[in-house]
Design an enzyme around this catalytic site. Structure first.
Site, mmCIF file in Angstrom:
data_model
loop_
_atom_site.group_PDB
_atom_site.id
_atom_site.type_symbol
_atom_site.label_atom_id
_atom_site.label_comp_id
_atom_site.label_asym_id
_atom_site.label_seq_id
_atom_site.Cartn_x
_atom_site.Cartn_y
_atom_site.Cartn_z
ATOM 1 N N GLU A 1 -6.789 -7.930 -0.048
ATOM 2 C CA GLU A 1 -7.480 -7.462 1.162
ATOM 3 C C GLU A 1 -8.853 -6.961 0.757
ATOM 4 O OE1 GLU A 1 -5.443 -4.729 3.829
ATOM 5 O OE2 GLU A 1 -3.506 -5.638 3.337
ATOM 6 N N GLU B 1 0.774 -1.240 0.000
ATOM 7 C CA GLU B 1 0.000 0.000 0.000
ATOM 8 C C GLU B 1 0.807 1.293 0.000
ATOM 9 O OE1 GLU B 1 -3.092 -0.128 2.956
ATOM 10 O OE2 GLU B 1 -4.234 -1.540 1.749
HETATM 11 C C1 BGP Z 1 -4.955 -1.869 4.924
HETATM 12 C C2 BGP Z 1 -3.700 -2.481 5.465
HETATM 13 C C3 BGP Z 1 -3.873 -3.529 6.489
HETATM 14 C C4 BGP Z 1 -5.138 -3.439 7.316
HETATM 15 C C5 BGP Z 1 -6.327 -2.827 6.618
HETATM 16 C C6 BGP Z 1 -7.453 -2.364 7.521
HETATM 17 O O1 BGP Z 1 -4.721 -0.549 4.598
HETATM 18 O O2 BGP Z 1 -2.902 -3.049 4.449
HETATM 19 O O3 BGP Z 1 -2.692 -3.623 7.201
HETATM 20 O O4 BGP Z 1 -4.934 -3.080 8.587
HETATM 21 O O5 BGP Z 1 -6.004 -1.764 5.796
HETATM 22 O O6 BGP Z 1 -7.164 -1.092 8.041
HETATM 23 P P1 BGP Z 1 -7.257 -0.750 9.571
HETATM 24 O O7 BGP Z 1 -6.388 -1.746 10.248
HETATM 25 O O8 BGP Z 1 -6.753 0.626 9.736
HETATM 26 O O9 BGP Z 1 -8.676 -0.908 9.926
#
Ligand code: BGP
Length: 485
Positions: free
Chosen positions: A384, A167
Site C-alpha cells: 500500500e 496492519e
Molecule cells: C491502511 C489500510 C487500508 C486503507 C489505507 C488508507 O491503513 O490498510 O485499508 O484504507 O490505510 O487509509 P484510510 O482508508 O483511512 O484513508
C-alpha cells in the site's frame, strides 16, 4: 555489475481490501463482519458511506480486472472476506462465497495477473464478535486457523504470494476503527487489550505462515504492516532518544516478531512497566519463533512518515493514542500519540500534508526500505502507498489527478533509488486499484486509478471512469518504472 532500476520480473499492480471494495455485504449467503457494523455506525455519526455497496466490485470484478490488464498489472493484492466464506466464522463453507474468490482468482490468472492474497483485513465475522468478542478472546486463534487452513488449501495451486493479517500496528493504535470494541472497554483502563489483541494476531499470523510453508508448493508468506519511518523533531539527544523509543514500540515491536520471533525488549519493558503487556501463555513464543512461522518477506503499507519528540514523565501514567482527522481540512487532526517518559508523536514542520494531515514524504520510503532491508535482510514489497484526496469529475467526464501522479512518481522514484542501493524489492502495489471506502473517512477521500462514480450518500451505479493517473501508471508499467514523467 548488477543492472540498475527495477528488475525484469518486478510485480506492478495495486491493492484493495474486501470490505472496502466488494459491497454485496449480505448477498449469496454472506453475513456481517465487524466492519459492516462499524461502518454503519460511522454512517450515522459522520455521514460516511456504509460498506454495503462500497465500490460494488462483487458485481464488477470482470470489468475491474479488464482495467487492471489495460494498465498492465502483473499483480493484484486483495483480501478475502472471512464472513463471505464462513458466514458464521467457522462451520459450513458458503459455496457461493468461495466461488466468488475462485472466479476472481481465475479471472486474474487468465489475464496474466498474479494474485497476492491477504487473509485478514479488519473484517472479523460478526458472529464471532457476538460469541466471544472477536480478537479480544484467544478462541479466535483456533477459529482463524480453521478459516486460514481452508483458504490456503483451496488456493494452494493458484496463489503463491500470501499476506497474513493487515496492519497489526494500526489496529493497536486505532482499535475502535479496526475492531468492534464495546463501549465499556473504552475508559482507558482496558488499553492492555490492544496489546492482547495484537498477541492473538501474532499467534494467528504465525499459524498462517506455517500453513503456507507446509501446504503451498513454492509459496511465500509475510505480514502486511502499516509502517512509517520516524524522525526526531530535532537533533536534541532527548528527541533522538524519543525517536528510538517510538521506533521500538510502533515498528520493531511487530517486525521483530515476524522475522526474529521475539518481542522487542525496549517496547515490551515499557509495556510491562505500564500494565499494557499482553498475557503470554506457555508455548506461545515457541510457536511464534518456530522457523516455519517466520515470515519470508515484509509487505509494507506506507503513506506518510512520522515525527517524535521527547515527553517528560509527569507521573500521571496517562497515555493517548493516535489522533484522526475526520473533517478532511488540514490541521484538524485531533491529537498525537503520547507516552510520557518515552515519546510523543508530533507534526513534522518541514513536510507538507494531505488534507487529512498525513505527511507527504517520498524520501521516507527510501529511508525505510533501506533501513528494513539492512536490519533484517529479507525481501520487501510495497502493498500500500497512495494519496487520499478529493477528486473532481469534470464536465467532460475526466478526473485530472495530477497531485496523485506527483505523489506516486516521487514514491516510485524512491523505490528505484532503494533498489539501486541493494534493496530486494519484489512488488509495488499502491492503494488503490479503484476508489473505495476509506477506513476512516468515507468514500469522499479517494485513492484509486479508477474513479467510482458514487458519493457517501448515493451509491448511484458505481460507474468506472479512468483518471489521468490511470494512463500515467500504464506508461510507468510499460517502461518498467523508467518513464515517470
Ligand atoms: C491502511 C489500510 C487500508 C486503507 C489505507 C488508507 O491503513 O490498510 O485499508 O484504507 O490505510 O487509509 P484510510 O482508508 O483511512 O484513508
Amino acid at each position: 555489475m548488477k543492472e540498475k532500476g527495477f528488475p525484469k520480473d518486478f510485480l506492478w499492480g495495486a491493492s484493495t481490501s474486501a470490505y472496502q471494495v466488494e459491497g454485496a455485504t449480505y448477498e449469496d449467503g454472506k453475513k456481517a463482519s465487524q466492519q459492516d457494523v462499524i461502518n454503519k455506525d460511522s454512517y450515522e455519526k459522520f455521514g460516511f458511506a456504509t460498506a454495503e455497496i462500497a465500490s460494488d466490485q462483487y458485481h464488477h470484478y470482470k470489468e475491474d480486472v479488464a482495467m487492471m490488464k489495460e494498465m498492465g498489472f502483473s499483480a493484484y493484492r486483495f483480501s478475502i472476506a472471512w464472513s463471505r466464506v464462513f458466514p458464521d466464522g467457522t462451520g459450513e463453507v458458503n459455496e457461493k462465497g468461495i466461488q466468488y474468490y475462485r472466479d476472481l482468482i481465475k479471472e486474474l490468472k487468465d489475464n496474466g495477473i498474479e494474485p497476492i492474497v491477504t487473509l485478514y483485513h479488519y473484517d472479523c465475522p460478526w458472529t464471532l464478535v457476538e460469541k466471544y468478542g472477536g480478537w479480544l478472546d484467544r478462541q479466535i486463534v483456533k477459529d482463524f486457523e480453521y478459516y486460514a487452513r481452508y483458504i490456503i488449501n483451496e488456493f494452494k495451486d493458484q496463489v503463491k504470494i500470501w499476506t497474513t493479517i493487515n496492519e497489526q500496528s494500526i489496529i493497536v493504535q486505532y482499535w475502535t476503527q479496526k475492531c468492534y470494541i464495546p463501549e465499556e472497554l473504552l475508559d482507558g483502563k482496558h488499553d492492555q487489550l490492544r496489546y492482547q489483541i495484537n498477541h492473538h494476531m501474532n499467534l494467528a499470523q504465525a499459524i498462517a505462515n506455517k500453513l503456507v510453508h507446509e501446504l503451498v508448493p513454492g509459496g511465500i508468506v509475510g505480514a502486511p504492516l502499516g509502517y512509517s519511518c520516524i524522525y526526531p523533531l530535532s537533533a536534541k539527544p532527548e528527541d533522538v532518544m524519543a525517536m528510538q523509543n517510538a521506533q521500538a514500540l510502533r515498528n520493531d515491536y511487530y517486525t521483530d516478531i515476524y522475522f526474529k520471533g521475539i518481542y522487542n525488549k525496549a517496547a515490551q519493558t515499557y509495556l510491562e512497566e505500564h500494565g499494557l503487556a499482553p498475557i503470554i501463555e506457555e508455548g506461545d513464543m515457541e510457536l511464534i519463533s518456530d522457523p516455519k512461522a517466520i515470515s519470508d518477506f515484509l509487505a509494507i503499507n506506507y503513506y506518510a512518515s512520522e515525527c517524535a519528540k521527547w515527553c517528560e514523565d509527569d507521573g500521571s501514567h496517562t497515555m493517548r493514542w493516535s489522533g484522526v482527522n475526520r473533517s478532511g481540512k488540514k490541521g484538524e487532526i485531533d491529537g498525537f500519540e503520547t507516552h510520557p517518559g518515552f515519546y510523543q508523536m508530533c507534526k513534522n514542520p518541514l513536510l507538507d500534508t494531505t488534507d487529512w494531515d498525513w505527511a507527504i514524504d517520498p524520501i521516507g520510503m527510501e529511508y525505510l526500505l533501506r533501513d528494513l532491508y539492512n536490519r533484517y535482510n529479507k525481501p520487501l514489497m510495497i502493498t500500500e502507498n497512495g494519496l487520499g484526496a478529493y477528486d473532481t469529475l469534470t464536465a467532460d467526464g475526466k478526473v485530472h489527478d495530477d497531485y496523485r501522479i506527483e505523489y506516486l512518481r516521487g514514491h516510485i522514484a524512491a523505490c528505484k533509488r532503494a533498489i539501486d542501493k541493494g534493496v530486494e524489492l519484489l512488488a509495488y502495489c499502491p492503494w488503490s486499484s479503484v476508489d473505495l471506502l476509506s477506513t476512516s473517512n468515507g468514500v469522499k477521500k479517494r485513492y484509486g486509478f479508477v474513479y467510482i462514480d458514487r458519493t457517501d450518500d448515493d451509491p448511484k451505479e458505481c460507474k468506472r471512469i479512468r483518471k489521468d493517473s490511470f494512463y500515467w501508471y500504464k506508461k510507468v508499467i510499460e517502461s518498467n518504472g523508467e518513464e515517470l514523467e
